[in-house]
Enzyme design. Structure first.
Site, short mmCIF file in Angstrom:
data_model
loop_
_atom_site.label_atom_id
_atom_site.label_comp_id
_atom_site.label_asym_id
_atom_site.label_seq_id
_atom_site.Cartn_x
_atom_site.Cartn_y
_atom_site.Cartn_z
CD GLU A 64 -2.46 5.35 6.98
OE1 GLU A 64 -2.52 5.38 5.75
OE2 GLU A 64 -1.50 4.82 7.61
CG HIS A 112 -5.56 1.94 5.53
ND1 HIS A 112 -5.05 2.82 6.46
CD2 HIS A 112 -4.58 1.06 5.27
CE1 HIS A 112 -3.79 2.48 6.73
NE2 HIS A 112 -3.48 1.41 6.02
CE LYS A 126 0.10 3.07 4.88
NZ LYS A 126 0.30 3.17 6.31
N GLY A 167 3.32 2.24 10.84
CA GLY A 167 4.34 3.29 10.69
C GLY A 167 5.12 3.59 11.95
CB SER A 194 5.80 -1.91 11.87
OG SER A 194 5.47 -0.57 12.17
CD GLU A 219 -2.99 -2.37 7.46
OE1 GLU A 219 -1.93 -2.65 6.90
OE2 GLU A 219 -3.61 -1.31 7.26
CG ASN A 240 -1.72 1.21 1.42
OD1 ASN A 240 -1.79 2.04 0.53
ND2 ASN A 240 -2.35 1.34 2.59
P1 13P Z 1 3.46 0.40 7.55
O1 13P Z 1 3.94 -0.90 6.92
O2 13P Z 1 4.17 1.60 7.01
O3 13P Z 1 3.46 0.31 9.03
O4 13P Z 1 1.93 0.59 7.09
C1 13P Z 1 1.05 -0.48 7.21
C2 13P Z 1 -0.20 -0.14 6.52
O5 13P Z 1 -0.96 0.70 6.96
C3 13P Z 1 -0.49 -0.84 5.26
O6 13P Z 1 -1.79 -0.60 4.83
#
Ligand code: 13P
Length: 256
Positions: free
Chosen positions: A100, A98, A13, A174, A214, A168, A11
């Site tokens: 976010e 997601h 983002k 992150g 992560s 997640e 992803n």
């Molecule tokens: P990270 O791998 O950067 O922690 O992000 C995970 C994520 O949100 C994938 O959708």
């Protein structure tokens, strides 16, 4: 192995310009020299790159996913993109719910549910994300929160062929933090059992459950071989072909 073909999805983002397509070309070249058989590999770039990404991975084994969709097929919704538009641009899957988006855009389980239905309507696979916040984790509410998100977000029509569930934990995204492998095993076991109650054991048993948060080359082997984990949703480490390949290559040589 479980017989479920793993999926490793990247992803991107809100990252990636035309120049980032070189990472896709490197990934493609890497997979051509050293394939990872019987593993599905997907990249989800921003919508602006979908068409160009489709060209960059044409005739390769890399699948193309999108990051979000509006639940409606078309209409007066400035700035939004429908599932049909994403499919038209070459995506065969779309991430919905997601954390976010749940956070930044206040997306509810009901909206995520509608977005998953939109993905099915457009003939795409829905990657439905769930996950608890740090406060919920600390208060020991993880399992209740996830049960609520699954019941609210996963449509009745979800099948192993059109749906992937990604766990997640918000606090792991992150941050470099991850749950321990036994914690992941417990959570994924619960997710499968709730899905079993909702969809029946046979669909739930065949559905891919991804871990995300992560995932890095250094921890991929520890996290991806946990029972009931059938792949990963990778954020930051998917932006560099080398790191992403290193993660997905944990599956090299593991399939019969
Ligand atoms: P990270 O791998 O950067 O922690 O992000 C995970 C994520 O949100 C994938 O959708």
């Amino acid at each position: 192995m479980t017989g479920i073909r793993p999926l490793v999805a990247g992803n991107w983002k809100m990252n990636g310009l035309g120049s980032s397509l070189s990472e896709l070309e490197s990934l493609r070249a890497r997979l051509e020299t050293a394939p990872v058989p019987e593993t599905n590999i997907m990249v989800c770039p921003p919508a602006t790159l979908l068409s160009r990404a489709r060209e960059a991975i044409k005739d390769s084994t890399i699948m193309l996913g999108a990051q979000d969709c509006n639940p409606l097929a078309s209409g007066a919704h400035t700035g939004d993109i429908s599932a049909e538009m994403l499919a038209d641009a070459g995506a065969t899957s779309v991430i919905v719910g997601h954390s976010e988006r749940r956070h930044d855009h206040h997306e509810s389980d009901a909206l995520v549910h509608a977005k998953a239905l939109a993905a099915y309507r457009a003939g795409m696979m829905a990657i439905i994300c769930i996950g608890e916040t740090e406060a919920q984790y600390r208060e020991g509410k993880t399992l209740d929160v996830l049960r609520g998100q699954l019941e609210g977000s996963v449509p009745e029509g979800a099948r192993a062929a059109n749906t992937v569930v990604a766990y997640e934990p918000v606090w792991a995204i992150g941050t470099g933090l991850t749950p321990t492998p036994p914690e992941v095993a417990q959570v994924h076991g619960l997710i499968r059992s709730v899905l079993g109650q909702m969809l029946g054991d046979s669909e739930a048993g065949a559905m891919r459950l991804l871990y995300g948060g992560s995932v890095k080359p250094s921890n991929a082997a520890n996290l991806l071989f946990v029972p009931d984990v059938n792949g990963a949703l990778v954020g930051g480490a998917s932006l560099k072909a080398e790191d992403f390949y290193e993660i997905l290559s944990v599956y090299a040589g593991t399939q019969s």
